[in-house]
Design an enzyme around this catalytic site. Sequence first.
Site, mmCIF file in Angstrom:
data_model
loop_
_atom_site.group_PDB
_atom_site.id
_atom_site.type_symbol
_atom_site.label_atom_id
_atom_site.label_comp_id
_atom_site.label_asym_id
_atom_site.label_seq_id
_atom_site.Cartn_x
_atom_site.Cartn_y
_atom_site.Cartn_z
ATOM 1 N N CYS A 63 0.444 -1.413 -0.092
ATOM 2 C CA CYS A 63 0.314 -0.138 -0.219
ATOM 3 C C CYS A 63 0.250 1.293 -0.023
ATOM 4 O O CYS A 63 1.747 1.229 1.068
ATOM 5 C CB CYS A 63 -0.863 0.197 0.972
ATOM 6 S SG CYS A 63 -1.726 1.528 1.595
ATOM 7 N N TYR A 194 -4.953 6.772 -9.196
ATOM 8 C CA TYR A 194 -6.068 6.262 -9.326
ATOM 9 C C TYR A 194 -7.453 6.822 -9.743
ATOM 10 O O TYR A 194 -8.283 5.954 -10.544
ATOM 11 C CB TYR A 194 -6.444 5.805 -7.896
ATOM 12 C CG TYR A 194 -5.826 4.982 -7.114
ATOM 13 C CD1 TYR A 194 -5.945 3.835 -6.344
ATOM 14 C CD2 TYR A 194 -4.019 5.717 -6.133
ATOM 15 C CE1 TYR A 194 -5.469 3.231 -5.717
ATOM 16 C CE2 TYR A 194 -3.079 4.697 -5.390
ATOM 17 C CZ TYR A 194 -4.278 3.172 -4.978
ATOM 18 O OH TYR A 194 -3.341 2.672 -4.313
#
Length: 341
Positions: A63, A194
């Site tokens: 992450c 994203y």
Amino acid sequence: MPSHDSADSDHSTSGAYVHAGQEFDRDMNYIPDRIVREGTDAEGRPAWPVEAGRYRLIVARACPWANRAIIVRRLLGLEDAISIGYCGPTHDKRSWTFDLDPGGVDPVLGIERIQEAYLKRYPDYPRGITVPAMVEVSSGQVVTNDFPWITHDFAAEWTEHHREGAPDLWPADVRDEMETVMKRIFTEVNNGVYRCGFAGSQETYEAAYDRLWTAMDWLEERLATRRFLMGDSITEADVRLFTTLARFDAVYHGHFKCNRQKLTEMPVLWAYARDLFQTPGFGETIDFDQIKKHYYIVQTDINPTKIVPKGPDPEAWLTPHGRESLGGRPFGDGTPPDPEV
């Protein structure tokens, strides 16, 4: 006060979803608690006290948001004060899990998934179960998952527990400009990739793509004449940019369709990224296999086959970068962290 990364879009446990016709929208509502030296935070709200050994930082190497916390903890030398637990690279819709540990159980908290710490404090917790998260060891309850504040407070509130020679990641003389730089990096780059990857229409994708590359060109220009984002030394701004750059060619270029260029085709940013990667505290936190497994296996909206690409070759990150010619001192008046054993 740190740039709170307040923008659009979601990084819940299930990664994110493509919603047809819609722009990607990140949920930035986190548990707002802070861990501070005094009894209240900057807004006067009750806060948790800084106390060595009381909290465990839960992260996943895959992450990028958690990767920030891993790096800052290393740079500041907080290993003895704040223990760390690593989740595996993949997860289901419920939670990140401790499948890297023997028996799939965190050895300190005694739980199989970080969701248990959230539900112990909030039985009906309605939002995504995210990393990084700070958990109180004695109670097993989550304290906060507000990732911009976690790293800010490591630097500003845990100073009593910093190692000798810890760098100043929030230097006062550039703090105002740094806030502006970090805000643009978050909205246009960290979150921008994203926004490209989870765009729900051609129109929203192309708008996100154009915003991302406008920012990447700005960074290429900014870093052409200075070794680090704020000048001669590393700051938290560099940490925040690095975690996206480290994932760019392995994931974002293809998986998220950010494919105008590879990072390796941007001479300034590629040299800058290698400079950081080869700096103690950065490269050793990166696990490209875990990074690729997370994105390509978990995000089935984008990659339904769950096939994980073999490349690119990580050895390229160890090639000479030549950024020393710009001068500077990576750790300012401080020193590098000790090598990991």
